[in-house]
Motif scaffolding. Sequence first.
Motif, PDB file in Angstrom:
ATOM      1  N   ARG A  50       0.834  -1.207   0.000  1.00  0.00           N
ATOM      2  CA  ARG A  50       0.000   0.000   0.000  1.00  0.00           C
ATOM      3  C   ARG A  50       0.873   1.263   0.000  1.00  0.00           C
ATOM      4  O   ARG A  50       0.544   2.249  -0.667  1.00  0.00           O
ATOM      5  CB  ARG A  50      -0.923   0.004   1.209  1.00  0.00           C
ATOM      6  CG  ARG A  50      -2.037  -1.046   1.125  1.00  0.00           C
ATOM      7  CD  ARG A  50      -3.089  -0.810   2.178  1.00  0.00           C
ATOM      8  NE  ARG A  50      -4.124  -1.821   2.156  1.00  0.00           N
ATOM      9  CZ  ARG A  50      -5.171  -1.808   1.339  1.00  0.00           C
ATOM     10  NH1 ARG A  50      -5.298  -0.823   0.461  1.00  0.00           N
ATOM     11  NH2 ARG A  50      -6.091  -2.755   1.395  1.00  0.00           N
ATOM     12  N   LEU A  68       1.217   6.626  -7.046  1.00  0.00           N
ATOM     13  CA  LEU A  68      -0.035   7.154  -7.587  1.00  0.00           C
ATOM     14  C   LEU A  68       0.134   8.641  -7.920  1.00  0.00           C
ATOM     15  O   LEU A  68       0.862   9.354  -7.228  1.00  0.00           O
ATOM     16  CB  LEU A  68      -1.162   6.986  -6.572  1.00  0.00           C
ATOM     17  CG  LEU A  68      -1.892   5.641  -6.573  1.00  0.00           C
ATOM     18  CD1 LEU A  68      -2.904   5.583  -5.442  1.00  0.00           C
ATOM     19  CD2 LEU A  68      -2.571   5.368  -7.902  1.00  0.00           C
ATOM     20  N   GLN A  88      -4.109   1.948 -13.339  1.00  0.00           N
ATOM     21  CA  GLN A  88      -4.937   0.756 -13.151  1.00  0.00           C
ATOM     22  C   GLN A  88      -4.126  -0.367 -12.507  1.00  0.00           C
ATOM     23  O   GLN A  88      -4.619  -1.073 -11.619  1.00  0.00           O
ATOM     24  CB  GLN A  88      -5.494   0.305 -14.501  1.00  0.00           C
ATOM     25  CG  GLN A  88      -6.368  -0.937 -14.433  1.00  0.00           C
ATOM     26  CD  GLN A  88      -7.667  -0.694 -13.701  1.00  0.00           C
ATOM     27  OE1 GLN A  88      -8.062   0.457 -13.538  1.00  0.00           O
ATOM     28  NE2 GLN A  88      -8.309  -1.743 -13.254  1.00  0.00           N
ATOM     29  N   GLN A 125      -3.800   0.377  -8.873  1.00  0.00           N
ATOM     30  CA  GLN A 125      -5.038   0.071  -8.164  1.00  0.00           C
ATOM     31  C   GLN A 125      -5.210  -1.433  -7.963  1.00  0.00           C
ATOM     32  O   GLN A 125      -5.686  -1.878  -6.911  1.00  0.00           O
ATOM     33  CB  GLN A 125      -6.224   0.642  -8.941  1.00  0.00           C
ATOM     34  CG  GLN A 125      -6.249   2.167  -8.970  1.00  0.00           C
ATOM     35  CD  GLN A 125      -7.331   2.712  -9.878  1.00  0.00           C
ATOM     36  OE1 GLN A 125      -7.962   1.958 -10.641  1.00  0.00           O
ATOM     37  NE2 GLN A 125      -7.544   4.022  -9.835  1.00  0.00           N
ATOM     38  N   GLU A 126      -4.830  -2.215  -8.965  1.00  0.00           N
ATOM     39  CA  GLU A 126      -4.927  -3.670  -8.820  1.00  0.00           C
ATOM     40  C   GLU A 126      -3.958  -4.172  -7.751  1.00  0.00           C
ATOM     41  O   GLU A 126      -4.274  -5.082  -6.972  1.00  0.00           O
ATOM     42  CB  GLU A 126      -4.634  -4.354 -10.160  1.00  0.00           C
ATOM     43  CG  GLU A 126      -5.637  -4.037 -11.270  1.00  0.00           C
ATOM     44  CD  GLU A 126      -7.032  -4.550 -10.972  1.00  0.00           C
ATOM     45  OE1 GLU A 126      -7.192  -5.326 -10.015  1.00  0.00           O
ATOM     46  OE2 GLU A 126      -7.968  -4.161 -11.696  1.00  0.00           O
ATOM     47  N   ASN A 134      -3.035  -2.453  -5.201  1.00  0.00           N
ATOM     48  CA  ASN A 134      -3.646  -2.047  -3.934  1.00  0.00           C
ATOM     49  C   ASN A 134      -4.737  -3.031  -3.522  1.00  0.00           C
ATOM     50  O   ASN A 134      -4.849  -3.391  -2.342  1.00  0.00           O
ATOM     51  CB  ASN A 134      -4.222  -0.645  -4.069  1.00  0.00           C
ATOM     52  CG  ASN A 134      -4.612  -0.050  -2.740  1.00  0.00           C
ATOM     53  OD1 ASN A 134      -3.780   0.177  -1.860  1.00  0.00           O
ATOM     54  ND2 ASN A 134      -5.890   0.199  -2.557  1.00  0.00           N
ATOM     55  N   ASP A 135      -5.544  -3.485  -4.493  1.00  0.00           N
ATOM     56  CA  ASP A 135      -6.556  -4.503  -4.197  1.00  0.00           C
ATOM     57  C   ASP A 135      -5.895  -5.821  -3.787  1.00  0.00           C
ATOM     58  O   ASP A 135      -6.407  -6.532  -2.908  1.00  0.00           O
ATOM     59  CB  ASP A 135      -7.448  -4.726  -5.420  1.00  0.00           C
ATOM     60  CG  ASP A 135      -8.281  -3.499  -5.746  1.00  0.00           C
ATOM     61  OD1 ASP A 135      -8.422  -2.631  -4.858  1.00  0.00           O
ATOM     62  OD2 ASP A 135      -8.775  -3.402  -6.884  1.00  0.00           O
ATOM     63  N   CYS A 142      -7.472  -9.485  -9.954  1.00  0.00           N
ATOM     64  CA  CYS A 142      -6.453  -8.432  -9.913  1.00  0.00           C
ATOM     65  C   CYS A 142      -5.405  -8.659 -11.004  1.00  0.00           C
ATOM     66  O   CYS A 142      -5.025  -7.723 -11.712  1.00  0.00           O
ATOM     67  CB  CYS A 142      -5.779  -8.388  -8.534  1.00  0.00           C
ATOM     68  SG  CYS A 142      -6.876  -7.875  -7.186  1.00  0.00           S
TER      69      CYS A 142
END
Length: 557
Positions: free
Chosen positions: A47, A54, A75, A78-79, A81-82, A248
């Motif tokens: 994270r 970012l 993107q 973000q993946e 992060n997921d 992801c």
Amino acid sequence: MDWGTELWDQFEVLERHTQWGLDLLDRYVKFVKERTEVEQAYAKQLRSLVKKYLPKRPAKDDPESKFSQQQSFVQILQEVNDFAGQRELVAENLSVRVCLELTKYSQEMKQERKMHFQEGRRAQQQLENGFKQLENSKRKFERDCREAEKAAQTAERLDQDINATKADVEKAKQQAHLRSHMAEESKNEYAAQLQRFNRDQAHFYFSQMPQIFDKLQDMDERRATRLGAGYGLLSEAELEVVPIIAKCLEGMKVAANAVDPKNALDCSSTVPLPQDSHVLIELHKSGFARPGDVEFEDFSQPMNRAPSDSSLGTPSDGRPELRGPGRSRTKRWPFGKKNKTVVTEDFSHLPPEQQRKRLQQQLEERSRELQKEVDQREALKKMKDVYEKTPQMGDPASLEPQIAETLSNIERLKLEVQKYEAWLAEAESRVLSNRGDSLSRHARPPDPPASAPPDSSSNSASQDTKESSEEPPSEESQDTPIYTEFDEDFEEEPTSPIGHCVAIYHFEGSSEGTISMAEGEDLSLMEEDKGDGWTRVRRKEGGEGYVPTSYLRVTLN
């Protein structure tokens, strides 16, 4: 097979084994706990990494966010992060299902084990006490037997002794009889104690301890089963997040495939975006007119030198160049040193094309705000009517301040809309003027016919919406040669098409270097639009030439 039958004499072995099983359970719990700490640290670092890379600016304020490459990178972040969130979920599930539950279960097992071994030790202690009593009765019986035998020998010796008195003989006989009686009682007590010990020993080895050992066996088997289930939870926690992690990874793959400088796609949908190269053009296209050729000025002849029609600082009509925000020499010459500009409300510090786009954007925003205020005013009026008809629902006078504020906002926004519309009209006229200067040597491509509906799929990136509504140029301008080098182009070796296109409108190629085409005709694309509004095509019947880009629907190979 059970422990009570097969391991009846292995009390210490069972004690060590059950303790080892509980220690193993505690070690596994400790392992899982440290594993959750590793997962949490891994997720935290992921994270932090995502946050570090970012974009710091919002997407609407970041021009780079319009490129598919940047969108794909965001993107992917973000993946990741997921993915970090799934690692946190794994750590949470392991902590609750394994660490907490198995720790509680281990405490219960320890208490149960302690109870069983205390019961076994009490039974052992009772058997040992019975054996001690048996040994004591046995020694007493042995001692009494020796005393009785000695007393009997003494009485017999005195009875045979002629010198012994009768009283001594009687006393010795009585003593021997007493000792014999005591030996008999000791014998009976020893026999009874032996019988009682054998009964207790049989109960100990055939009933009491086997039951305790069976309980320990059941406890250990339950512990092993629960530990095995705990082992399974380790993999189940991973399998539960596998579908999300797979999504992801698939999202990362989609983002990677979306990086296409010639046909980019939005990572979150299948809506086609402009080409990355075209995005760069749209972001930085200045709209300035290209400088004309610098003519030779002969200083060797005494003559009055007039400024060149195509010089950098003089328009083609010979008039002095206006020094305005959009027609300065520094901006017409792209390689000149950039001067520091002051940001103005009408964006006149920007190049004409960028100024037009920014003004268009501001106009659209003000129009949306105006519509919002109008809708709010209508809603307040309806609410006021309801309050007037039904006073118990509210006081109509309480809405007057809001209505007055809304009206003030509407008036303010209308003035701003008018202001931006005026600025936009002026900017568009400047853009058209610059394009006219640029096409002084080249014919301006005709606009699509006003009666024909606009085609959203046509390749009209170089034509403006406002330009499409302008009147087409005169026939004289269409008859002007477009490129003096067209004939040289067609004398070269024929090249392979780089795509195909369809004519949206009919075009009559009356100028030199152009070619006629019919509406709906399929053409081969030979050369893309280089920013001047013309595209080179080849007809199936033969013949090549230039046609207006706005008249075509282009598809690249």
